[in-house]
Design an enzyme around this catalytic site. Structure first.
Site, PDB file in Angstrom:
ATOM      1  N   THR A   1      15.135  13.084 -29.608  1.00 55.24           N
ATOM      2  CA  THR A   1      16.389  13.148 -28.420  1.00 55.24           C
ATOM      3  C   THR A   1      17.536  14.002 -29.262  1.00 55.24           C
ATOM      4  OG1 THR A   1      15.475  11.292 -27.500  1.00 55.24           O
ATOM      5  CG2 THR A   1      17.656  12.241 -26.899  1.00 55.24           C
TER       6      THR A   1
ATOM      7  N   GLU B   1      22.036  22.070 -25.783  1.00 56.96           N
ATOM      8  CA  GLU B   1      23.767  22.597 -25.874  1.00 56.96           C
ATOM      9  C   GLU B   1      23.557  24.008 -26.546  1.00 56.96           C
ATOM     10  OE1 GLU B   1      27.076  20.372 -27.555  1.00 56.96           O
ATOM     11  OE2 GLU B   1      25.542  18.776 -28.487  1.00 56.96           O
TER      12      GLU B   1
ATOM     13  N   HIS C   1      15.591  12.092 -21.398  1.00 55.63           N
ATOM     14  CA  HIS C   1      14.396  12.835 -22.328  1.00 55.63           C
ATOM     15  C   HIS C   1      13.317  11.887 -21.481  1.00 55.63           C
ATOM     16  CE1 HIS C   1      12.959  13.801 -26.685  1.00 55.63           C
ATOM     17  NE2 HIS C   1      12.092  13.935 -25.678  1.00 55.63           N
TER      18      HIS C   1
END
Length: 131
Positions: A37, A45, A71
């Site tokens: 994750t 990002e 996730h």
């Protein structure tokens, strides 16, 4: 640096192949390695960061200020993942994105990510005062 502000609805997609360095390994009956994750969030990002780069001057940078990602599915090493950041809100210097990741046709993540454009000198000054 682009003259016009970014348009809501515009997007940036980046693609990567899951490497061992992006994975977490579980040992249960057999060894299983899947995309972690934190690595997935880093790539989401990056999509938003790369989206904003054309609007940055040489003295500015964008910093992440908020991440809320779900996730959804495991992704094995070797899989190709596409991460997309779609601009949904802007009130300069704050930009908010819907982020999604797919491994093939399967959606493996979804969420929201916010970034703020700041002067690099502000960050340097801030870091000097905290040390």
């Amino acid at each position: 640096m682009l003259d016009q502000p970014p348009r809501t609805g515009s997007l940036k997609t980046i693609t990567f192949e899951v490497q061992q360095s992006h994975a977490i390994t579980f040992t249960h009956e057999s060894e299983i390695s899947v995309l972690s994750t934190p690595s997935l969030i880093w790539f989401l990002e990056q999509a938003a960061l790369q989206f904003l780069e054309p609007w940055l001057d040489d003295q500015s940078l964008s910093v992440g200020t908020h991440v809320d990602v779900e996730h959804l599915a495991p992704t094995p090493i070797g899989a190709t993942v596409s991460c997309t950041a779609r601009l949904i809100y802007q009130d300069a210097p704050v930009y908010r994105f819907n982020v999604e990741a797919y491994a093939g046709q399967e959606k493996i993540a979804k969420g929201v990510h916010s970034r703020r454009i700041i002067k690099a000198s502000q960050l340097v000054k801030r870091l000097k005062t905290t040390n």
